[in-house]
Design an enzyme around this catalytic site. Structure first.
Site, PDB file in Angstrom:
ATOM      1  N   PRO A 123      -2.555  -7.110 -47.659  1.00 55.72           N
ATOM      2  CA  PRO A 123      -2.405  -8.745 -46.945  1.00 55.72           C
ATOM      3  C   PRO A 123      -2.170  -8.273 -45.459  1.00 55.72           C
ATOM      4  O   PRO A 123      -1.589  -7.385 -45.299  1.00 55.72           O
ATOM      5  CB  PRO A 123      -1.481  -9.084 -47.310  1.00 55.72           C
ATOM      6  CG  PRO A 123      -0.554  -8.330 -48.328  1.00 55.72           C
ATOM      7  CD  PRO A 123      -1.548  -7.022 -48.707  1.00 55.72           C
ATOM      8  N   LYS A 124      -2.908  -8.989 -44.471  1.00 56.96           N
ATOM      9  CA  LYS A 124      -2.272  -8.962 -43.237  1.00 56.96           C
ATOM     10  C   LYS A 124      -1.267  -9.659 -42.796  1.00 56.96           C
ATOM     11  O   LYS A 124      -1.032 -11.302 -42.897  1.00 56.96           O
ATOM     12  CB  LYS A 124      -3.476  -9.471 -42.216  1.00 56.96           C
ATOM     13  CG  LYS A 124      -3.100  -9.177 -40.880  1.00 56.96           C
ATOM     14  CD  LYS A 124      -4.635  -9.605 -40.047  1.00 56.96           C
ATOM     15  CE  LYS A 124      -4.191  -9.113 -38.483  1.00 56.96           C
ATOM     16  NZ  LYS A 124      -3.292  -9.825 -37.939  1.00 56.96           N
ATOM     17  N   VAL A 125       0.110  -9.311 -43.144  1.00 60.57           N
ATOM     18  CA  VAL A 125       1.121  -9.958 -43.178  1.00 60.57           C
ATOM     19  C   VAL A 125       1.463 -10.601 -41.725  1.00 60.57           C
ATOM     20  O   VAL A 125       1.444  -9.794 -40.672  1.00 60.57           O
ATOM     21  CB  VAL A 125       2.638  -9.148 -43.594  1.00 60.57           C
ATOM     22  CG1 VAL A 125       3.721  -9.836 -43.463  1.00 60.57           C
ATOM     23  CG2 VAL A 125       2.220  -8.671 -44.969  1.00 60.57           C
TER      24      VAL A 125
END
EC number: 6.5.1.2
Length: 560
Positions: A123-125
């Site tokens: 995930p691209k936090v």
């Protein structure tokens, strides 16, 4: 070679489309517009990096920054650096932060994946990037991303974040990690909740003084271990053992773009412990850390989510008159995509509502989808330097005007045609607003029922009406003659609900004309006010004339 040619062509097409939407400004106007937005973004940057505050949503900031870059390219200015802190910091990163290149779509990802193997998706936090340096098993230093080479010393702050391991052992005892400090969430569903300005909130907590208690609302997601184990599985296992468990939980092996799309969609709708704004796909094999430089990471890419709300430029303000005579305002937009829907228009509402919004062509508005996918305005995020608003039409229309065509009645007249052709009235399939405009422009209707006189030849020779559909349309017009009396009365705009009209048991025009106000008032959902409106309606000269005309056409219920 073919893959790289395809990527090049894709880039060139993108550039061409970007140039195609350049504003038609004079050099002086362009300079003024660019300068104003540049100054505003600089102010937002200063607030963000120096004060840890943000008056603007992260997504809006990103889109306005992209708009500024587009304008600068259009008019030959040097694009600004994307959100680089005014104070880059003085502490050198042991390993530079490379950043991540963002891909436009699944096809671009597919092309990139063909050139790489042993791929993993994370995930691209959404938070702020940080370097964690461990020496002899202890957290030795924490450094903000800064400009990728140097950053601020965040060691004291990070040491107060309980979710960040302060001691580690084994392979991580002397390691450098890169990750994202994020705002802890319980069951955050990105699709429903959006970005909640998470990035700015995290930055604010890290910048402010004396807020040690609130730092426990933060945690870290490690996404890179420069010079770590060669196998991704070993990296994930060692990180989890050291306390960085989220990385192992949310890193998955993928073989193709379809698998990435599946995971991306899953995380978009799932309950997660953090806010995200897309996914990152990375190759397990990375260069030695001494080769890492800002903006030069070919081994990873990002595929961001489409924003829940999009910034759109207002191209024009238009006024529409509904069948009841009410004037509504519509903003025509430069096209934007929202949830796979191309949005080019948004309804503002009444003239008064438009004046309250203070929207003019050239303004930038935030648009999202309300229930049933209907576009709505959330905010006006930027107003142009030169603002010229059109003058709304005079409010001369009401529920009893424009049954007959005239120049001033054009819009309400068309609205009446659209209404009577709808499914709930006469059910004229295959014709909408554009079709009615084409018919009226060619045949100059006298009134709202003039279409009943059109011949097959006239329909076939109408510009804008496909010849293949003209016969079907003539058939629909003929079928309308068989519609029940109540449907024709509804087409004439009687101010009653269908339920009330059906309850009235009116089956002829003469019977309806002789019904009293008391009769109408006793119908379900019809009070004294509505009953008076019905009386006013049936006594209107235009309505009586239409009734006589329908009688001459031998429409059921109107015959003498």
């Amino acid at each position: 070679m073919k893959v790289w040619m395809a990527i090049l062509i894709s880039i060139l097409c993108w550039q061409s489309s970007a140039w195609a939407v350049c504003p038609a400004w004079s050099p002086a106007r362009a300079q003024e517009e660019i300068s104003r937005l540049q100054q505003q973004i600089k102010q937002w940057d200063d607030d963000y990096w120096k004060e840890g505050e943000s008056e603007i949503e992260d997504g809006v900031y990103d889109q306005l920054s992209a708009r500024l870059t587009q304008w600068q390219r259009c008019f030959g200015n040097e694009p600004r650096d994307a959100m680089m802190p005014p104070l880059a910091g003085t502490v050198m990163h042991p390993v530079a932060h490379t950043g991540v290149r963002k891909l436009a779509d699944k096809n671009a990802l597919r092309l990139w994946m063909r050139e790489h193997n042993d791929l993993w998706v994370q995930p691209k936090v959404d938070g702020v990037a940080v370097t964690l340096v461990y020496r002899d098993g202890k957290l030795n230093k924490a450094i903000s991303r800064g400009n990728g080479l140097k950053g601020e010393d965040w060691t004291q702050k990070v040491s107060l974040i309980s979710a960040v391991p302060q001691t580690v052992s084994g392979p991580l005892a002397n390691s450098t990690l890169q990750g994202e400090i994020f705002l802890k969430r319980k069951g955050h569903i990105q699709q429903q909740m959006g970005g909640i300005n998470a990035r700015a909130k995290v930055a604010g907590l890290m910048m402010r003084q004396g807020n040690s208690d609130t730092l426990n609302s933060l945690a870290v997601f490690v996404w890179a271990w420069p010079d770590g184990p060669h196998l991704m599985t070993d990296r994930l296992k060692d990180l989890a053992t050291a306390g960085f468990t989220l990385t192992q939980t949310y890193t998955r092996a993928v073989k193709n773009a379809d698998e990435v799309a599946h995971v991306r969609n899953e995380w978009w709708k799932a309950k997660l412990p953090f806010v995200t704004d897309g996914v990152v796909v990375r190759a397990a094999k990375e260069p030695e850390s001494r080769h890492w430089l800002p903006g030069q990471a070919e081994w990873l890419v990002a595929w961001k989510y489409q924003p829940v709300a999009q910034v759109a430029e207002v191209k024009a303000i238009q006024f529409a008159v509904g069948k009841s005579g009410k004037i509504s305002v519509v903003a025509s937009l430069a096209p934007v995509m929202l949830d796979d829907k191309k949005v080019q228009r948004v309804n503002i509402g009444s003239v008064r509502r438009w004046q309250e919004w203070d929207i003019a062509p050239g303004d930038q508005i935030l648009v999202s989808l309300a229930g049933q996918g209907i576009p709505r305005i959330d905010d006006v995020v930027w107003r142009g330097a030169e603002r010229t608003k059109p003058t709304p039409p005079e409010n001369r229309f009401n529920s009893l005007t424009c049954y007959f065509a005239s120049d001033v009645c054009q819009e309400q007249f068309i609205s009446r045609l659209v209404w009577l052709g709808s499914k709930q009235v006469l059910g004229l399939d295959g014709i909408g607003e554009a079709g009615w405009r084409a018919l009226h422009q060619t045949h100059r209707f006298e009134h709202i029922f003039s279409w009943l006189l059109l011949t097959p030849e006239q329909l076939q020779n109408t510009p804008g009406i496909a010849k293949s559909k003209s016969a079907q349309l003539w058939h629909q017009f003929n079928l309308a003659r068989q519609q029940p009396f109540t449907r024709w009365v509804m087409a004439m705009g009687i101010p009653l609900t269908r339920a009330a009209l059906n309850a009235s048991d009116e089956r002829s025009w003469s019977q309806l004309l002789f019904s009293t106000e008391q009769f109408w008032q006793q119908l379900p959902g019809t009070g004294s006010g509505r009953a008076r409106q019905v009386i006013e309606w049936k006594e209107n000269a235009q309505i009586k004339k239409l009734g006589s005309w329908l009688a001459a056409q031998q429409i059921t219920g109107f015959e003498p």
